[in-house]
Design an enzyme around this catalytic site. Sequence first.
Site, PDB file in Angstrom:
ATOM      1  N   HIS A   1     -17.226  23.558 -23.927  1.00 12.80           N
ATOM      2  CA  HIS A   1     -16.673  24.345 -22.817  1.00 12.80           C
ATOM      3  C   HIS A   1     -15.862  25.530 -23.351  1.00 12.80           C
ATOM      4  O   HIS A   1     -15.889  26.618 -22.783  1.00 12.80           O
ATOM      5  CB  HIS A   1     -15.745  23.490 -21.950  1.00 12.80           C
ATOM      6  CG  HIS A   1     -16.434  22.780 -20.814  1.00 12.80           C
ATOM      7  ND1 HIS A   1     -17.161  23.441 -19.850  1.00 12.80           N
ATOM      8  CD2 HIS A   1     -16.492  21.469 -20.482  1.00 12.80           C
ATOM      9  CE1 HIS A   1     -17.631  22.559 -18.975  1.00 12.80           C
ATOM     10  NE2 HIS A   1     -17.247  21.350 -19.332  1.00 12.80           N
TER      11      HIS A   1
ATOM     12  N   HIS B   1     -18.424  17.719 -25.772  1.00 11.21           N
ATOM     13  CA  HIS B   1     -18.613  18.329 -24.451  1.00 11.21           C
ATOM     14  C   HIS B   1     -17.477  19.318 -24.144  1.00 11.21           C
ATOM     15  O   HIS B   1     -17.723  20.442 -23.700  1.00 11.21           O
ATOM     16  CB  HIS B   1     -18.673  17.209 -23.395  1.00 11.21           C
ATOM     17  CG  HIS B   1     -18.854  17.662 -21.989  1.00 11.21           C
ATOM     18  ND1 HIS B   1     -20.005  17.404 -21.264  1.00 11.21           N
ATOM     19  CD2 HIS B   1     -18.047  18.370 -21.162  1.00 11.21           C
ATOM     20  CE1 HIS B   1     -19.866  17.934 -20.055  1.00 11.21           C
ATOM     21  NE2 HIS B   1     -18.693  18.526 -19.968  1.00 11.21           N
ATOM     22  N   GLU B   2     -16.237  18.887 -24.409  1.00 12.38           N
ATOM     23  CA  GLU B   2     -15.083  19.741 -24.082  1.00 12.38           C
ATOM     24  C   GLU B   2     -14.960  20.920 -25.053  1.00 12.38           C
ATOM     25  O   GLU B   2     -14.589  22.026 -24.638  1.00 12.38           O
ATOM     26  CB  GLU B   2     -13.791  18.915 -24.069  1.00 12.38           C
ATOM     27  CG  GLU B   2     -13.767  17.763 -23.064  1.00 12.38           C
ATOM     28  CD  GLU B   2     -14.150  18.165 -21.647  1.00 12.38           C
ATOM     29  OE1 GLU B   2     -13.902  19.311 -21.244  1.00 12.38           O
ATOM     30  OE2 GLU B   2     -14.738  17.315 -20.947  1.00 12.38           O
TER      31      GLU B   2
ATOM     32  N   GLY C   1     -12.311  14.296 -19.204  1.00 10.59           N
ATOM     33  CA  GLY C   1     -11.950  15.477 -19.975  1.00 10.59           C
ATOM     34  C   GLY C   1     -11.994  16.694 -19.062  1.00 10.59           C
ATOM     35  O   GLY C   1     -12.725  16.699 -18.066  1.00 10.59           O
TER      36      GLY C   1
ATOM     37  N   GLN D   1     -12.726  25.390 -16.880  1.00 11.21           N
ATOM     38  CA  GLN D   1     -13.052  24.649 -15.659  1.00 11.21           C
ATOM     39  C   GLN D   1     -12.005  24.826 -14.565  1.00 11.21           C
ATOM     40  O   GLN D   1     -12.211  24.384 -13.434  1.00 11.21           O
ATOM     41  CB  GLN D   1     -13.215  23.165 -15.967  1.00 11.21           C
ATOM     42  CG  GLN D   1     -14.404  22.900 -16.878  1.00 11.21           C
ATOM     43  CD  GLN D   1     -14.619  21.421 -17.045  1.00 11.21           C
ATOM     44  OE1 GLN D   1     -14.015  20.792 -17.893  1.00 11.21           O
ATOM     45  NE2 GLN D   1     -15.472  20.841 -16.215  1.00 11.21           N
TER      46      GLN D   1
ATOM     47  N   CYS E   1     -20.667  16.563 -15.784  1.00 13.86           N
ATOM     48  CA  CYS E   1     -19.592  17.540 -15.919  1.00 13.86           C
ATOM     49  C   CYS E   1     -19.016  17.848 -14.545  1.00 13.86           C
ATOM     50  O   CYS E   1     -19.767  18.053 -13.597  1.00 13.86           O
ATOM     51  CB  CYS E   1     -20.148  18.812 -16.550  1.00 13.86           C
ATOM     52  SG  CYS E   1     -18.931  20.119 -16.725  1.00 13.86           S
ATOM     53  N   LEU E   2     -17.695  17.885 -14.438  1.00 11.01           N
ATOM     54  CA  LEU E   2     -17.046  18.156 -13.158  1.00 11.01           C
ATOM     55  C   LEU E   2     -17.453  19.521 -12.604  1.00 11.01           C
ATOM     56  O   LEU E   2     -17.398  19.744 -11.398  1.00 11.01           O
ATOM     57  CB  LEU E   2     -15.520  18.104 -13.311  1.00 11.01           C
ATOM     58  CG  LEU E   2     -14.931  16.750 -13.728  1.00 11.01           C
ATOM     59  CD1 LEU E   2     -13.441  16.884 -14.006  1.00 11.01           C
ATOM     60  CD2 LEU E   2     -15.187  15.687 -12.672  1.00 11.01           C
TER      61      LEU E   2
HETATM   62 NI    NI Z   1     -17.681  19.529 -18.474  1.00  5.65          NI
END
Ligand code: NI
Length: 163
Positions: free
Chosen positions: A134, A130-131, A46, A51, A88-89
């Site tokens: 964000h 999670h997304e 995701g 991000q 998380c990236l």
């Molecule tokens: Ni993330």
Amino acid sequence: MPIRKITEYPEKVLGEVGRPVTKFDQELANLCSDMFETMYDAEGVGLAAPQIGLNLRLFVMDCEDIKLIAANPEIIATEGEQSSQEGCLSVGKVPAVVVRPQKARLRAQNEKGEWFEQDAEGYAARAFMHETDHCNGTLFIDHLPKMRRDMLVKKFKKEKTWK
Ligand code: NI
């Protein structure tokens, strides 16, 4: 401009509430296609607009059998509980165990602006939450007790200096 640079903690945009998506045009479609490419390149499931440095309520996801674009996402129902590793990236993939609901129902708009609802369980439900977080300026580490959060941030910063 296909693959975008991924913003990392503690960049400011990651802590901001995103602006709503209001234009469902070719520009948005192109942005989503860049986001998918960036996500696959980083081996994520995701990716949300903050991000890649954009203050916008938008994410893309390809997790288990659910692939979708979600503009103006909301979690409208949850059920049960699950406790598993999450990363998380934007936090260097340093994982931590986060407790979340087992099931979640997402309400969002697709790239054409059409509203839809989608149910998910387990890992995919976790990705929905999670997304969506964000888009509200919340990171998964914000769900951790302070001590664990501080430890994780320290580990992430240390890893960053090794790069
Ligand atoms: Ni993330």
